[in-house]
Design an enzyme around this catalytic site. Structure first.
Site: not given
Lengths: 393, 393
Positions: A106, A108, A113, A122, A179, A181, A213, A217, A220, A224, A233, A237, A324, A338
């Site tokens: 996967d 990114y 995104h 963060r 997500e 994708e 996907d 959250r 994760q 992570y 995840k 999928t 995503t 998001e």
């Protein structure tokens, strides 16, 4: 013999001809092509046993020239008369996972995104990591839990720790997300020790599917750092059942957005492999976002070149997804975290407020692209969420 | 008929009986059992076609009761006379990858290793992440590049950026490393939506192999935030050819080190599944470190329970590795980046200084464990490094 009727405006006209695996009532799964609202049994229509299998892998492994030849034969076939026994209505068959997934990666690749997730995960730090504009960031996911559209999603359990909690607890995911994708499927393998150049992309990649996907959250966020997403995840999928051949996507090719700084030579492209594909995401029947694939920063040719630059082999059936797809606008964001800004800005669907996915909710991702004659469709990837089962705890 | 000679002190006595896949000269690969310096062709000796295959998967899929039964039959067989045509010298056969790898997961279960890597990769910060003592941290790796011992390792190329460089460059890895690990192989699958409890571990896991998780530390350092290791690991993961049955490891079972805080209920164990396995790593023929598996914080039963707690299915052929095995002492560290402290404290091998692995170097990992009668061996995982091929750049 029968002539296949293609309804006006069908997204499955002769410019599309996606491949899938279907089972007629009471019969074994086999390879078919979708035309209008019909499915053509290729083993029966072409008399070739490579299609009498429960996955596309054997056909995909035959390579690019063969893909061109079969597409040409199928185009001719569906323009004329097809044996009755080889034609089924799409509503009377069962659709299966179209490929046997080898490795699943996967990426990114959406700047919007990655920036949004950076801000949410963060806060206060630079949203994009220093490496992001130098390479397509990606990671391996779980191949064994790639499932076909229509399979129910059981809400996952696991460890979650909210920032204000002292210790993690076990329980059902409280922030279940999607997500939207695009996924690319490798047909022609590449051996260990060999990099696939961006120019060789179309010789290796057979086609594309839609991917949801599913993402837990809260699981994760807690797990992570430092080795990346894992259980957040790996529970599911979902992919769409119809593999749109790369050959059908020629009219959709567009340049990627400008890449600055200029990528290292192994990531440069002579020809554009951005794709002008418009996605739509429905939540309980209501469209909530329309992610534009054309805004993706990294192209799928760059992703494959990166994936193999270290000499990693690729296999027939490898699936790599874009990450995503999010556009610049709020109503173009391809993940609900998001779209609802971490749950702080809920959306209204069917008269109810939603931030994350609730039990019983159904999410459908669909997409279209320009074809040689009118638009072509990817069909859909659909999933309904069932309550968690915590029986073992 | 012949009686198989087992040399005194052999690590492959009747207490071991590991399974592998071998090819006699000019013949197809098939399943065998190693006894002393011989390999017994199980299809020929037992007359069962499940062993006439190029991987252990079909046999492993038959489940735990069958593993017990076959082990009992093989024990009886090698204690008596075996048909001549079913016995080969281990030096006259070619050893293949023993399993068809489904998904590959790599954990991070050594507290000493995780702490050392934390200090090296994130100097000045807390070495262990807040999640580390709450769950076995892990991530998915590339199943398609799991290779058998003896396969050469081509030094990978990719993007590296040293902290004092402004921008990344493309080129051959400058900090090639190894990780000495133990890998566990799932025989009995578990369906989507089901967690495997720690108590069910031995019904699902068939056996264990040695793993060398080759690591390009410069590529990894640049790429791994925020989605984890990718190309720094995906070029090659070597495993030993002999799968030691979990049934042979009963005498090696020990408690894990004390776990504080107490793990959540789904990670608790009624019975100890720590393993008293002693590894040895040789660099160009000289032993440089002896990692002790018994010091691993998380047990393999806890790893599998965690891997499936979100309902992820597991398949026959899934491989999950422990992560680098490092003990408390310097000469027990299972990765060269730890052993040489990021290259600052080189070791001397064969009269030459080494910090990372150079072209032409050979690394061999071996291991032994207590068996019911004397020690048993895992054999070895061996790899020689060849220079990078940068032809495409």
């Amino acid at each position: 013999m029968t002539r296949i009727d293609i309804p006006d405006g069908s997204l499955f006209g002769v410019a599309n001809l996606p491949y899938g695996v279907f089972a007629p009532p009471g019969a074994a799964p086999r390879v078919g092509v979708r035309v209008g609202d019909s499915v053509v049994d290729l083993a029966a229509a072409l008399g070739d046993d490579v299609f009498a299998r429960p996955s596309l892998n054997a056909f995909m492994a035959q390579g690019h020239e063969r893909w061109v030849e079969v597409r040409s034969r199928v185009t001719e076939l569906v323009g004329g008369e097809v044996p009755d026994a080889a034609v089924f209505g799409v509503d009377e068959v069962e659709l299966h996972l179209p490929i046997e997934v080898a490795d699943y990666v996967d990426f990114y690749a959406s700047e919007h995104h990655a920036s949004n997730l950076g801000r949410l995960f963060r806060p206060g730090a630079e949203p994009l990591m220093p490496n992001w504009k130098h390479l397509p960031v990606g990671y391996h996911g779980r191949a064994g839990t790639v499932i076909v559209s229509g399979t129910d999603i059981v809400r996952p359990c696991g460890q979650r720790k909210a920032p204000d909690e002292d210790a993690p607890t076990y329980g059902a995911c409280r922030r279940l997300d999607i997500e939207a994708e695009l996924g690319f499927i490798v047909g022609t393998p590449s051996p260990l020790g060999t990099a696939v150049s961006t120019a060789d992309f179309a010789r290796h990649v057979f086609g594309a599917v839609l991917v949801n996907d599913w993402s837990a959250r809260d699981i994760q966020a807690w797990e992570y750092v430092p080795l990346g997403p894992f259980l957040g995840k790996s529970f599911a999928t979902s992919i769409s059942p119809w593999v749109v051949p790369l050959l059908a996507l020629e009219p959709a090719r567009v340049p990627t957005p400008a890449q600055d700084p200029e990528p290292l030579p192994y990531l440069r492209e002579d020809e554009p492999w951005g794709l002008d594909i418009e996605l739509s995401v429905s939540w309980n029947g209501q469209e909530v976002t329309r992610p534009p694939y054309r805004e993706m920063y990294w192209s799928p040719a760059q992703m494959l070149a990166h994936l193999t630059v270290n000499g990693a082999s690729s296999r027939t059936g490898d699936l790599y997804a874009s990450g995503t797809i999010s556009g610049e606008e709020k109503n173009q964001r391809g993940a609900f975290i998001e779209l609802t800004w971490g749950g702080k800005e809920p959306v209204t669907v069917g008269g109810e407020e939603r931030s994350f996915v609730l039990d019983g909710d159904e999410v459908v991702i669909s997409a279209t692209a320009p074809g040689t004659t009118g638009r072509i469709g990817f069909g859909e990837v659909r999933g309904r969420v069932l309550p968690a089962t915590e029986s073992r705890r």
